[in-house]
Design a protein around this motif. Sequence first.
Motif, PDB file in Angstrom:
ATOM      1  N   GLU A 110     -14.659  23.678  56.724  1.00 13.05           N
ATOM      2  CA  GLU A 110     -13.687  23.157  57.673  1.00 13.05           C
ATOM      3  C   GLU A 110     -12.276  23.514  57.222  1.00 13.05           C
ATOM      4  O   GLU A 110     -11.950  23.404  56.037  1.00 13.05           O
ATOM      5  CB  GLU A 110     -13.833  21.639  57.780  1.00 13.05           C
ATOM      6  N   CYS A 111     -11.457  23.933  58.170  1.00 12.96           N
ATOM      7  CA  CYS A 111     -10.080  24.306  57.869  1.00 12.96           C
ATOM      8  C   CYS A 111      -9.253  23.052  57.588  1.00 12.96           C
ATOM      9  O   CYS A 111      -9.316  22.082  58.340  1.00 12.96           O
ATOM     10  CB  CYS A 111      -9.485  25.076  59.036  1.00 12.96           C
ATOM     11  N   ASP A 112      -8.476  23.100  56.495  1.00  9.93           N
ATOM     12  CA  ASP A 112      -7.604  21.966  56.162  1.00  9.93           C
ATOM     13  C   ASP A 112      -6.410  21.884  57.104  1.00  9.93           C
ATOM     14  O   ASP A 112      -5.744  20.857  57.177  1.00  9.93           O
ATOM     15  CB  ASP A 112      -7.097  22.096  54.721  1.00  9.93           C
ATOM     16  N   GLY A 113      -6.133  22.983  57.798  1.00  8.14           N
ATOM     17  CA  GLY A 113      -4.996  22.999  58.716  1.00  8.14           C
ATOM     18  C   GLY A 113      -5.391  22.583  60.120  1.00  8.14           C
ATOM     19  O   GLY A 113      -4.977  21.546  60.620  1.00  8.14           O
ATOM     20  N   CYS A 114      -6.235  23.393  60.753  1.00 10.70           N
ATOM     21  CA  CYS A 114      -6.518  23.176  62.176  1.00 10.70           C
ATOM     22  C   CYS A 114      -7.813  22.399  62.421  1.00 10.70           C
ATOM     23  O   CYS A 114      -8.040  21.946  63.539  1.00 10.70           O
ATOM     24  CB  CYS A 114      -6.551  24.515  62.902  1.00 10.70           C
ATOM     25  N   GLY A 115      -8.665  22.264  61.430  1.00 13.30           N
ATOM     26  CA  GLY A 115      -9.898  21.508  61.619  1.00 13.30           C
ATOM     27  C   GLY A 115     -11.036  22.292  62.233  1.00 13.30           C
ATOM     28  O   GLY A 115     -12.100  21.734  62.513  1.00 13.30           O
TER      29      GLY A 115
ATOM     30  N   ARG B 232      -9.255  31.787  53.329  1.00 17.33           N
ATOM     31  CA  ARG B 232      -8.244  31.226  54.213  1.00 17.33           C
ATOM     32  C   ARG B 232      -8.792  31.233  55.633  1.00 17.33           C
ATOM     33  O   ARG B 232      -9.618  32.066  55.989  1.00 17.33           O
ATOM     34  CB  ARG B 232      -6.948  32.050  54.177  1.00 17.33           C
ATOM     35  N   CYS B 233      -8.286  30.321  56.424  1.00 13.76           N
ATOM     36  CA  CYS B 233      -8.715  30.218  57.809  1.00 13.76           C
ATOM     37  C   CYS B 233      -8.296  31.471  58.589  1.00 13.76           C
ATOM     38  O   CYS B 233      -7.114  31.806  58.617  1.00 13.76           O
ATOM     39  CB  CYS B 233      -8.090  28.966  58.413  1.00 13.76           C
ATOM     40  N   PRO B 234      -9.240  32.164  59.207  1.00 13.99           N
ATOM     41  CA  PRO B 234      -8.888  33.395  59.919  1.00 13.99           C
ATOM     42  C   PRO B 234      -8.094  33.188  61.206  1.00 13.99           C
ATOM     43  O   PRO B 234      -7.496  34.139  61.704  1.00 13.99           O
ATOM     44  CB  PRO B 234     -10.243  34.041  60.222  1.00 13.99           C
ATOM     45  N   VAL B 235      -8.073  31.984  61.746  1.00 21.26           N
ATOM     46  CA  VAL B 235      -7.263  31.802  62.956  1.00 21.26           C
ATOM     47  C   VAL B 235      -5.832  31.390  62.630  1.00 21.26           C
ATOM     48  O   VAL B 235      -4.970  31.429  63.484  1.00 21.26           O
ATOM     49  CB  VAL B 235      -7.882  30.791  63.975  1.00 21.26           C
ATOM     50  N   ASP B 236      -5.583  31.012  61.377  1.00 17.81           N
ATOM     51  CA  ASP B 236      -4.236  30.613  60.988  1.00 17.81           C
ATOM     52  C   ASP B 236      -3.353  31.852  60.948  1.00 17.81           C
ATOM     53  O   ASP B 236      -3.586  32.753  60.155  1.00 17.81           O
ATOM     54  CB  ASP B 236      -4.268  29.945  59.607  1.00 17.81           C
TER      55      ASP B 236
ATOM     56  N   ALA C 244      -2.567  30.830  55.632  1.00 18.24           N
ATOM     57  CA  ALA C 244      -2.226  29.932  54.541  1.00 18.24           C
ATOM     58  C   ALA C 244      -3.200  28.761  54.443  1.00 18.24           C
ATOM     59  O   ALA C 244      -3.357  28.171  53.370  1.00 18.24           O
ATOM     60  CB  ALA C 244      -0.808  29.404  54.727  1.00 18.24           C
ATOM     61  N   ALA C 245      -3.860  28.421  55.535  1.00 19.10           N
ATOM     62  CA  ALA C 245      -4.697  27.231  55.570  1.00 19.10           C
ATOM     63  C   ALA C 245      -5.970  27.440  54.746  1.00 19.10           C
ATOM     64  O   ALA C 245      -6.679  28.430  54.919  1.00 19.10           O
ATOM     65  CB  ALA C 245      -5.048  26.878  57.003  1.00 19.10           C
ATOM     66  N   THR C 246      -6.216  26.520  53.831  1.00 22.68           N
ATOM     67  CA  THR C 246      -7.406  26.588  52.997  1.00 22.68           C
ATOM     68  C   THR C 246      -8.574  25.907  53.710  1.00 22.68           C
ATOM     69  O   THR C 246      -8.399  25.246  54.734  1.00 22.68           O
ATOM     70  CB  THR C 246      -7.149  25.901  51.641  1.00 22.68           C
TER      71      THR C 246
END
Length: 77
Positions: A29-34, A10-14, A18-20
Amino acid sequence: MDARFLDTLRCPVDPERAATLHRDREHLECDGCGVRYPIKNGLPVLIADDADLPPGCDRRLDLPCQQRLAARRKQKK
Ligand SMILES: [Zn+2]
């Protein structure tokens, strides 16, 4: 990199963790924040300070996930 292993990351900055992430050549690349995390010697380096911010984003605080967190904090006050 094993697809099942990638699924567990998971994205550590999310703030919601939750962001994969998906593989993009030598990055994840994060699916949430990019945000893009480098892959070094086959291992993803999931450290926010070593990551590349998406184009048009100068500060980590400007990321949508961080903005959502800030908005929620404000509501609680
Ligand atoms: Zn993210």
